[in-house]
Structures are given as C-alpha cells and as structure tokens.
Design an enzyme around this catalytic site. Structure first.
Site, short mmCIF file in Angstrom:
data_model
loop_
_atom_site.label_atom_id
_atom_site.label_comp_id
_atom_site.label_asym_id
_atom_site.label_seq_id
_atom_site.Cartn_x
_atom_site.Cartn_y
_atom_site.Cartn_z
N PHE A 28 68.21 0.71 40.21
CA PHE A 28 67.17 -0.11 39.60
C PHE A 28 67.07 0.14 38.10
O PHE A 28 67.07 1.30 37.66
CB PHE A 28 65.80 0.22 40.21
CG PHE A 28 65.67 -0.09 41.67
CD1 PHE A 28 65.19 -1.32 42.10
CD2 PHE A 28 66.01 0.86 42.62
CE1 PHE A 28 65.06 -1.60 43.45
CE2 PHE A 28 65.88 0.60 43.98
CZ PHE A 28 65.40 -0.64 44.40
N ASP A 29 66.94 -0.93 37.35
CA ASP A 29 66.43 -0.82 35.99
C ASP A 29 64.97 -0.37 36.09
O ASP A 29 64.34 -0.48 37.15
CB ASP A 29 66.55 -2.18 35.31
CG ASP A 29 65.90 -2.20 33.94
OD1 ASP A 29 66.23 -1.33 33.12
OD2 ASP A 29 65.06 -3.09 33.70
N LEU A 30 64.42 0.12 34.99
CA LEU A 30 63.03 0.59 35.00
C LEU A 30 62.08 -0.44 34.39
O LEU A 30 61.25 -1.02 35.08
CB LEU A 30 62.92 1.91 34.25
CG LEU A 30 61.52 2.55 34.25
CD1 LEU A 30 61.09 2.93 35.66
CD2 LEU A 30 61.50 3.78 33.33
N ASP A 31 62.22 -0.69 33.09
CA ASP A 31 61.29 -1.58 32.38
C ASP A 31 61.41 -3.01 32.87
O ASP A 31 62.50 -3.60 32.85
CB ASP A 31 61.56 -1.55 30.88
CG ASP A 31 61.20 -0.23 30.24
OD1 ASP A 31 60.44 0.54 30.86
OD2 ASP A 31 61.67 0.05 29.13
N VAL A 64 69.79 -3.71 40.49
CA VAL A 64 68.60 -4.57 40.46
C VAL A 64 67.99 -4.53 39.06
O VAL A 64 67.76 -3.44 38.51
CB VAL A 64 67.55 -4.08 41.49
CG1 VAL A 64 66.36 -5.04 41.52
CG2 VAL A 64 68.17 -3.92 42.87
#
Length: 216
Positions: free
Chosen positions: A6-9, A160
């Site tokens: 996963f990306d965070l922001d 994602v």
C-alpha cells in the site's frame, strides 16, 4: 495472491489536507506574489519533495524542502485523518494472513509517526520509504524491495495506491495494481492509469481479492 503493498498518503491515511496546506504555506512564503488554489497544488501530490522543489526553484530546493517539512511535522496530527473503513479493512486483511507492506515516497520518520498515530504500524511486515531506495516510485525498485523483504514475488502481489506513481511502480515491478476510488484526483484520472481494478471500499477490495484468488 498473498502480498498486499500500500501507498500511504491518500491511500491508507487522508493526508491530503496536510499536504495541500504544507505546499500552500511553503509556496506562499517563497512566491508571495502568487495565489494557489487546491487544484494548482494537485500535481505536487505523488512526486517526491525533492523532485517538486527542484522543478520550482533549483537553487533553493533544499531550503524549501526543510521549510515544508517543518510545517508538515508541526501540523501533522491536527490535519491527518482516517478514511472510513480503511483501518478496519487492514485489520481484517492482516487477520486473514495476508503479508502487508507500505511503499511510500515520504521520509521514514514521518511515515513511522503516522503509522503509530493510528496504531497500524504492527500490521506491516515491511515499510519502504524514500530513505531506503535509490529510485523512487514509479520505478520498480521500492516495490521490488518490499517484495524481497516479505519473501514474496510479483506474481503473488498487489500494489495499491491513489496516484500514477503507485500504479506505474506496481506495473513496472510486475504486480497487479489497484487504485483507490477515494483518490483526490478523481475517477477519470484513475481510469487513465489502467489499473487492474478501482476499488470503492475495503470490502470491495476484499471481494476482488477473493475473486482473483479463485481464478488464479
């Protein structure tokens, strides 16, 4: 399919108000004659700070980056929020035995702070940040590094995210790609990236994972 990156922001945490405020604060200081609407700042969401500030002001990019980070850290906890259902979904995926990782273009200290703030740091087997790679997303390196750390391979993994850098990094590494429908830049932008699927909720993501696994 057993590995979810996963990306965070803009994907796991709603940091968009913080990012927009930080860029507006910085650009208003360095370019006081200009006015910045939110839409003017959208292109800065995704690329690294170094890339953005080098393009804006090569001689002073380091000073601009430090100025941005000072404001960003000071305002972080006040402006970052959860997306409805996302954290609950992460807990469900973790409980199902998926290997979870974060792949972000932010620096490690603020990433780890954000994960701890929402008590989700323990869910991830790896966190790859801008401090850990030579080549940022959309290069394949961050995704490939996360896969190695988790003992996984691209054919078993999904990347994602909410931005082109996330989707293209996953594609370049050979994973499946998932765009989140709550992305700030909107559905038309996401469709232009041609991810494998655009999800509208974590429940939608879980259903898609079940379908992909059945047909694998």
């Amino acid at each position: 399919m057993d590995t979810l990156l996963f990306d965070l922001d803009g994907t796991l945490l709603d940091t968009n108000p913080l990012i927009l405020a930080s860029f507006r604060h910085t650009l208003s200081y360095y370019f006081p004659e200009q006015t910045y609407r939110d839409e003017d700042l959208y292109p800065f969401i995704g690329p690294t700070l170094e890339k953005s500030f080098r393009e804006l002001n090569e001689p002073e990019w380091k000073e601009m980056q430090a100025f941005y980070r000072s404001f960003n850290i000071a305002m972080h906890d006040a402006l970052v929020a959860e997306y409805p259902g996302v954290i609950d979904g992460l807990h469900r995926l973790h409980a199902k035995g998926y290997k979870l990782g974060v792949v972000t273009s932010k620096g490690r200290p603020v990433v780890e702070h954000g994960l701890r703030l929402f008590n989700i740091d323990h869910l991830f087997g790896v966190v790859v940040t801008a401090d850990d790679v030579e080549n940022e997303k959309p290069h394949a390196e961050p995704v490939e590094q996360a896969l190695r750390a988790l003992g996984s391979t691209a054919d078993r993994a999904v990347m994602v995210g909410d931005n082109d850098t996330d989707i293209f990094s996953g594609k370049n590494a050979g994973t499946k790609t998932v765009a989140v429908g709550w992305a700030l830049k909107g559905r038309a932008f996401l469709e232009s990236l041609e991810p494998d699927v655009i999800i509208e909720s974590m429940e939608h993501f879980e259903a898609w994972l079940d379908e992909v696994t059945v047909h694998a």
